[in-house]
Motif scaffolding. Structure first.
Motif, mmCIF file in Angstrom:
data_model
loop_
_atom_site.group_PDB
_atom_site.id
_atom_site.type_symbol
_atom_site.label_atom_id
_atom_site.label_comp_id
_atom_site.label_asym_id
_atom_site.label_seq_id
_atom_site.Cartn_x
_atom_site.Cartn_y
_atom_site.Cartn_z
ATOM 1 N N PHE A 325 0.825 -1.212 0.000
ATOM 2 C CA PHE A 325 0.000 0.000 0.000
ATOM 3 C C PHE A 325 0.860 1.262 0.000
ATOM 4 O O PHE A 325 0.533 2.250 -0.666
ATOM 5 N N GLY A 326 1.961 1.208 0.753
ATOM 6 C CA GLY A 326 2.825 2.373 0.829
ATOM 7 C C GLY A 326 3.367 2.770 -0.533
ATOM 8 O O GLY A 326 3.288 3.940 -0.939
ATOM 9 N N LEU A 327 3.909 1.793 -1.273
ATOM 10 C CA LEU A 327 4.465 2.091 -2.591
ATOM 11 C C LEU A 327 3.378 2.492 -3.582
ATOM 12 O O LEU A 327 3.575 3.382 -4.421
ATOM 13 N N GLU A 328 2.223 1.853 -3.461
ATOM 14 C CA GLU A 328 1.097 2.191 -4.347
ATOM 15 C C GLU A 328 0.744 3.675 -4.236
ATOM 16 O O GLU A 328 0.605 4.377 -5.254
ATOM 17 N N PHE A 329 0.630 4.171 -3.031
ATOM 18 C CA PHE A 329 0.182 5.554 -2.848
ATOM 19 C C PHE A 329 1.327 6.560 -2.926
ATOM 20 O O PHE A 329 1.084 7.740 -3.224
ATOM 21 N N ILE A 330 2.548 6.112 -2.713
ATOM 22 C CA ILE A 330 3.699 6.989 -2.961
ATOM 23 C C ILE A 330 3.793 7.306 -4.456
ATOM 24 O O ILE A 330 4.102 8.437 -4.846
ATOM 25 N N LEU A 331 3.490 6.324 -5.291
ATOM 26 C CA LEU A 331 3.506 6.539 -6.744
ATOM 27 C C LEU A 331 2.258 7.299 -7.216
ATOM 28 O O LEU A 331 2.301 8.008 -8.216
ATOM 29 N N LYS A 332 1.161 7.150 -6.479
ATOM 30 C CA LYS A 332 -0.067 7.866 -6.851
ATOM 31 C C LYS A 332 0.025 9.337 -6.451
ATOM 32 O O LYS A 332 -0.483 10.216 -7.154
ATOM 33 N N TYR A 333 0.668 9.600 -5.310
ATOM 34 C CA TYR A 333 0.830 10.973 -4.823
ATOM 35 C C TYR A 333 2.318 11.270 -4.631
ATOM 36 O O TYR A 333 2.799 11.363 -3.499
ATOM 37 N N PRO A 334 3.059 11.384 -5.719
ATOM 38 C CA PRO A 334 4.517 11.502 -5.606
ATOM 39 C C PRO A 334 4.957 12.816 -4.976
ATOM 40 O O PRO A 334 4.252 13.827 -5.016
ATOM 41 N N SER A 335 6.156 12.775 -4.410
ATOM 42 C CA SER A 335 6.756 13.983 -3.854
ATOM 43 C C SER A 335 7.135 14.922 -4.990
ATOM 44 O O SER A 335 7.426 14.497 -6.114
ATOM 45 N N ARG A 336 7.155 16.204 -4.683
ATOM 46 C CA ARG A 336 7.414 17.198 -5.720
ATOM 47 C C ARG A 336 8.856 17.127 -6.219
ATOM 48 O O ARG A 336 9.113 17.220 -7.411
ATOM 49 N N GLU A 337 9.788 16.991 -5.299
ATOM 50 C CA GLU A 337 11.202 16.955 -5.671
ATOM 51 C C GLU A 337 11.787 15.614 -5.248
ATOM 52 O O GLU A 337 12.145 15.421 -4.086
ATOM 53 N N ILE A 338 11.863 14.695 -6.189
ATOM 54 C CA ILE A 338 12.414 13.375 -5.880
ATOM 55 C C ILE A 338 13.819 13.269 -6.465
ATOM 56 O O ILE A 338 14.118 13.814 -7.530
ATOM 57 N N LEU A 339 14.653 12.560 -5.729
ATOM 58 C CA LEU A 339 16.031 12.386 -6.174
ATOM 59 C C LEU A 339 16.176 11.194 -7.112
ATOM 60 O O LEU A 339 17.132 11.123 -7.882
ATOM 61 N N TRP A 340 15.226 10.265 -7.027
ATOM 62 C CA TRP A 340 15.211 9.123 -7.940
ATOM 63 C C TRP A 340 13.808 8.523 -7.935
ATOM 64 O O TRP A 340 12.986 8.846 -7.068
ATOM 65 N N TYR A 341 13.532 7.686 -8.907
ATOM 66 C CA TYR A 341 12.211 7.065 -9.004
ATOM 67 C C TYR A 341 11.983 6.163 -7.788
ATOM 68 O O TYR A 341 12.796 5.279 -7.501
ATOM 69 N N PRO A 342 10.885 6.348 -7.040
ATOM 70 C CA PRO A 342 10.634 5.545 -5.833
ATOM 71 C C PRO A 342 10.467 4.069 -6.161
ATOM 72 O O PRO A 342 9.869 3.694 -7.170
ATOM 73 N N GLY A 343 10.987 3.242 -5.287
ATOM 74 C CA GLY A 343 10.887 1.803 -5.479
ATOM 75 C C GLY A 343 11.582 1.080 -4.353
ATOM 76 O O GLY A 343 11.838 1.637 -3.286
ATOM 77 N N GLY A 344 11.899 -0.184 -4.591
ATOM 78 C CA GLY A 344 12.577 -0.976 -3.569
ATOM 79 C C GLY A 344 11.638 -1.967 -2.920
ATOM 80 O O GLY A 344 10.481 -2.134 -3.334
ATOM 81 N N SER A 345 12.135 -2.627 -1.868
ATOM 82 C CA SER A 345 11.339 -3.663 -1.220
ATOM 83 C C SER A 345 11.903 -3.979 0.158
ATOM 84 O O SER A 345 13.020 -3.576 0.501
ATOM 85 N N PHE A 346 11.096 -4.707 0.942
ATOM 86 C CA PHE A 346 11.564 -5.203 2.225
ATOM 87 C C PHE A 346 12.387 -6.467 1.998
ATOM 88 O O PHE A 346 12.091 -7.259 1.102
#
Length: 520
Positions: A325-346
């Protein structure tokens, strides 16, 4: 007192004393009492000068918090009931002046003790001073209060995190004698204390859980003389509804993970996906605290009652859900200034986590800072990564172990509330829609922690698409680079590769001839 008395009626004409009132939970507690118990008398908040800022300045900062905006617009007079009391939880007598002590003894009837250090890796001396000695000093003051009817001591569900079985709402054996620990801290120097701290902690992961467990025993010793209860919340996270959906004011725990992933600087976390992530939204926790204060006063139990304010037994959220859910909504409501494309895993493997962290976080951070130095900009990425890793190390114990808390007392307490109080002071732990909540949490982190206006979301999505192209392009280049390097180092690989190219070429030629004959 009558059990039929509602919570707002119980607080009518009463004065409340709060320690930790300027902290995350304390702010929500103050706001909720003023908004939902409008006829209370005063709220005395213990405040100490901090970083050169006097109590008056800290009082102003408290009122400037966004969660008090509704009160300012609708019930501004209520804010006059907040009385800042100068003091220090680490000093004898809470550092109170004789006049302020006399005032509190004369006026206060309900006490919430929420002051503590929540820094997991705090040195033992300060942790004992805040979590243990501070509790002793507060209880000594409570014994003098003329009108006292209820004391709520805020502990933590993780004070018994060394246990492998179900953790019940009861007092467990102390990890050490509280008085001996206090004497030890007072007698020994810092170097010796640092050396013996691991021996003191034994099977507990940090000084926070150790001193919180000791503080419960200090509280228990006074339970025969004071109307007191112990409140144990689990991982306190952003508000689910009140005072503002998603409101949070610190980067501790899951909030820091959401912010780090959202900015693209965190891509690997050591965590067991199938373990329970026992989150408790801060507004549910505060409502429960207020109800405990009410219940302690109106029922006057013979023995101290302990409340595990936890969600795992009623409505479990798993770390895998948080990841999804966290990654789903981070991509739906992205930060304005990102240093790289969000991703990763536990990651459940320490080795895999270390390798992935090195490859996609540490090395890129050094590369980024190297380029920054060449272009005359300030290098910041290595320092950010160091802070991230330090924070993750302190929480790893809690994300790699499955805790099972029993919360029967909390469930039963909720049932005793009137329908009106259940609505106003809701802490029903069985009806949380975790997917919807994580969406609110992500939006709250974006708005209140990263200070990004929701109006910038469309623009941020455009930027996210650009970052996605850059991310995939970089991955493709890396693959080509590695593959080409492999070909250059192995004649067998080159031969196999050329054979494959030849076979593909022949296949394509044959297919083109087949299509040509069909068309004729």
């Amino acid at each position: 007192m009558e059990m039929g008395m509602g919570i707002p009626e119980f607080f009518r004409g009463r004065s409340v004393f709060i320690t930790g009132g300027s902290g995350f939970m304390g702010k929500v507690l103050v706001e909720k009492l003023l908004r939902s118990c409008p006829d209370l008398d005063n709220i005395y908040v213990l405040m100490r000068p901090k970083r050169g800022q006097q109590v008056a300045g800290r009082y102003s900062d408290l009122l400037d918090c966004k969660i008090f905006e509704w009160l300012k617009e609708n019930r501004k007079h209520q804010l006059n009931k907040i009385v800042a009391v100068a003091g220090d939880i680490t000093k004898p007598g809470l550092g109170l002046s004789p006049e302020d002590q006399e005032m509190l003894v004369r006026e206060v009837s309900v006490v919430f003790h929420a002051a503590a250090t929540v820094k997991f890796d705090e040195v033992i001396r300060l942790s004992v001073a805040l979590n243990l000695l501070g509790t002793k000093s507060l209880l000594q003051l409570c014994e003098k209060m003329d009108k006292l009817v209820s004391v709520v001591h805020v502990s933590t569900a993780y004070c018994n995190c060394n246990l492998n079985d179900d953790i019940y709402e009861k007092l467990y054996p102390a990890p050490a004698d509280p008085e001996q620990v206090i004497q030890m801290v007072q007698l020994l120097d810092d170097h010796v204390l640092d050396c013996i701290t691991p021996l003191l902690l034994k099977d507990r992961p940090n000084t926070y859980t150790f001193t919180k467990a000791l503080a419960e025993h200090v509280v228990y010793e006074k339970s025969g003389r004071l109307p007191i209860a112990i409140f144990r919340p689990s991982i306190v996270t952003s508000a689910i509804e009140e005072p503002l959906p998603g409101w949070v004011d610190n980067l501790n725990g899951p909030t820091g993970v959401l912010a780090g992933v959202g900015k693209g600087v965190l891509r690997s976390v050591m965590c067991h996906r199938d373990a329970i992530a026992d989150f408790i939204p801060v507004d549910r926790a505060i409502n429960c605290m207020i109800a405990i204060a009410w219940a302690t006063a109106v029922t006057r139990p013979n023995n101290i009652v302990i409340y595990n304010c936890t969600t795992g037994a009623s409505s479990p959220l798993y770390w895998r859900d948080m990841e999804q859910f966290g990654l789903e909504f981070i991509l739906k409501y992205p930060s304005r200034e990102i240093l790289w494309y969000p991703g990763g895993s536990f990651k459940s493997s320490p080795t895999l986590n270390d390798l992935h962290t090195l490859a996609v976080q540490t090395l890129p951070a050094y590369l980024h800072d190297g380029l920054s130095r060449l272009t005359g900009r300030k290098p910041i990425m290595v320092r950010i990564q160091e802070k991230l890793q330090k924070a993750l190390e302190t929480t790893q114990f809690f994300t790699t172990k499955d805790f099972k808390f029993r919360n029967d007392n909390v469930v039963e307490l909720y049932k005793t509330l009137s329908p009106e109080d259940q609505k106003t002071f809701c802490f029903d732990l069985s009806n949380i829609d975790w997917r919807k909540y994580i969406e609110t949490y992500v939006l709250g982190t974006r708005k209140f922690i990263l200070k990004e206006d929701p109006a910038t979301i469309p623009e941020s999505r455009v930027n996210l698409k650009k970052m996605y192209v850059l991310h995939r392009g970089t991955q493709l280049l890396m693959f080509i680079f590695i593959f080409w390097g492999f070909l250059m180092r192995s004649s067998t690989a080159r031969f196999t590769f050329y054979q494959m190219l030849s076979a593909v070429s022949k296949m394509m030629t044959a297919l083109s001839k087949t299509f040509a004959s069909v068309e004729r």
